[in-house]
Design an enzyme around this catalytic site. Structure first.
Site, PDB file in Angstrom:
ATOM      1  N   HIS A   1      55.166  41.867  37.969  1.00 27.72           N
ATOM      2  CA  HIS A   1      54.578  41.931  36.620  1.00 27.72           C
ATOM      3  C   HIS A   1      54.300  41.449  35.630  1.00 27.72           C
ATOM      4  O   HIS A   1      53.728  41.655  34.512  1.00 27.72           O
ATOM      5  CB  HIS A   1      54.136  43.525  36.582  1.00 27.72           C
ATOM      6  CG  HIS A   1      53.075  44.333  38.064  1.00 27.72           C
ATOM      7  ND1 HIS A   1      53.484  45.928  38.259  1.00 27.72           N
ATOM      8  CD2 HIS A   1      52.895  44.224  38.680  1.00 27.72           C
ATOM      9  CE1 HIS A   1      52.859  45.903  38.996  1.00 27.72           C
ATOM     10  NE2 HIS A   1      52.592  44.889  39.438  1.00 27.72           N
ATOM     11  N   CYS A  39      44.681  28.360  25.253  1.00 31.89           N
ATOM     12  CA  CYS A  39      45.728  26.945  24.587  1.00 31.89           C
ATOM     13  C   CYS A  39      46.965  27.193  25.735  1.00 31.89           C
ATOM     14  O   CYS A  39      47.413  26.797  26.521  1.00 31.89           O
ATOM     15  CB  CYS A  39      46.165  26.459  24.039  1.00 31.89           C
ATOM     16  SG  CYS A  39      47.475  27.123  23.191  1.00 31.89           S
ATOM     17  N   CYS A  77      45.350  27.527  18.330  1.00 32.13           N
ATOM     18  CA  CYS A  77      43.991  27.342  18.022  1.00 32.13           C
ATOM     19  C   CYS A  77      43.166  28.886  17.647  1.00 32.13           C
ATOM     20  O   CYS A  77      42.009  28.690  18.120  1.00 32.13           O
ATOM     21  CB  CYS A  77      43.717  26.660  19.698  1.00 32.13           C
ATOM     22  SG  CYS A  77      43.962  28.033  20.847  1.00 32.13           S
ATOM     23  N   ASN A  93      64.834  58.485  45.052  1.00 34.85           N
ATOM     24  CA  ASN A  93      63.549  58.885  44.122  1.00 34.85           C
ATOM     25  C   ASN A  93      63.830  60.472  43.768  1.00 34.85           C
ATOM     26  O   ASN A  93      64.091  60.958  44.605  1.00 34.85           O
ATOM     27  CB  ASN A  93      62.356  58.299  45.120  1.00 34.85           C
ATOM     28  CG  ASN A  93      61.113  58.379  43.444  1.00 34.85           C
ATOM     29  OD1 ASN A  93      61.132  59.326  43.015  1.00 34.85           O
ATOM     30  ND2 ASN A  93      59.916  57.309  43.913  1.00 34.85           N
TER      31      ASN A  93
END
Ligand code: NAD
Ligand code: ZN
Length: 248
Positions: free
Chosen positions: A124, A135, A156, A219
């Protein structure tokens, strides 16, 4: 009874890792919970307190200042204090011992790298870089950049965005193709602290399983994977279970 059970499972997991010629870890927000970073989902998850809309690209471009104020608070002020925990260090150590080849992480907190893992695929993206929305110029994160919000490009003057995936954005390359390659070549995947609910990341372990990869899962509670693709379920905290696996 229960402790005997977990001992057997740890031995099974160690046996799988020992016999594997390519092992890949696949981590989610759960691996960083013990570093003090809350997950998004679940009881104390961020989404129970904050509307996920602020991570939507349309919202970001419409309300950059509002969006950036939340982003800074959540991803920069709190992440800055977080340090790797024993699970991150154990993964790095497993790599040093030659038992772990690659870490694919859905996290954007840089903690695997800080702990010393060498091959990390950031599925991610990362919070450590900002990128110009016009840009494409990249910036390493600094306090100064975030002193006036929204941060702007010196090239920019367009708005800078964190270089991590917002809702509605595609998975960056080469992270996507490298992850698919892991799903193809790994003998063993170690899933740590991930619900399996975040698309398309959640498909990677499923693709691996379909290619014959054995799945070890860590988990504190059952995930979408537990009853479907997991071969060895190590129910418990990431730190505790990883330290046990390090006894390999
Ligand atoms: P997730 O799929 O990453 O789920 C978190 C999982 O961690 C849950 O299954 C939970 O049971 C488990 N867990 C919690 N504490 C644990 C512990 N101590 N040991 C082991 N497992 C534990 O889902 P999410 O939190 O909704 O995240 C969504 C997306 O956002 C993911 O891509 C995630 O990586 C990312 N995210 C990243 C960070 C970060 O960079 N640290 C933080 C929040 C979310
Ligand atoms: Zn620019």
């Amino acid at each position: 009874m229960e402790s005997q059970n977990i001992k057997d499972k740890l031995n099974q997991a160690i046996e799988l890792i020992r016999n594997s010629s390519h092992t890949t870890a696949f981590t989610g927000a759960g691996v960083s919970v013990e570093s003090g970073i809350p997950p998004f989902r679940g009881e104390n998850g961020l989404w129970s307190k904050i509307d996920p809309v602020f991570l939507d690209t349309l919202y970001f471009y419409k309300y950059p200042e509002k969006s950036w104020r939340l982003i800074k608070e959540i991803f920069y002020d709190s992440f800055r204090k977080a340090k790797p925990n024993d699970a991150h260090y154990a993964l790095a150590e497993l790599g040093n011992k030659g038992f772990l080849d690659v870490v694919i992480t859905q996290n954007i907190d840089n903690l695997h790298q800080q702990a010393g893992s060498k091959k990390v695929i950031e599925f991610h993206g990362t919070s450590q870089r900002l990128v110009c929305t016009n840009c494409g110029r990249q910036y390493g994160i600094t306090e100064e950049l975030l002193s006036i919000l929204p941060p702007k490009c010196i090239n920019c003057s367009s708005i800078l965005k964190p270089d991590f995936v917002f809702f509605g954005e595609p998975i960056p390359e080469p992270a996507r193709s490298h992850s698919l390659n892991e799903a193809k070549i790994a003998d063993v995947f170690i899933l740590i602290g991930t619900t399996g609910e975040v698309q398309p990341a959640s498909m990677i372990p499923i693709i691996a399983k379909n290619n014959g990869t054995r799945i070890i899962e860590i988990n504190i509670e059952d995930s979408k994977y537990t009853d479907s693709i997991t071969d060895v379920f190590l129910k418990g905290k990431a730190t505790e279970m990883m330290l046990n696996l390090l006894k390999i």
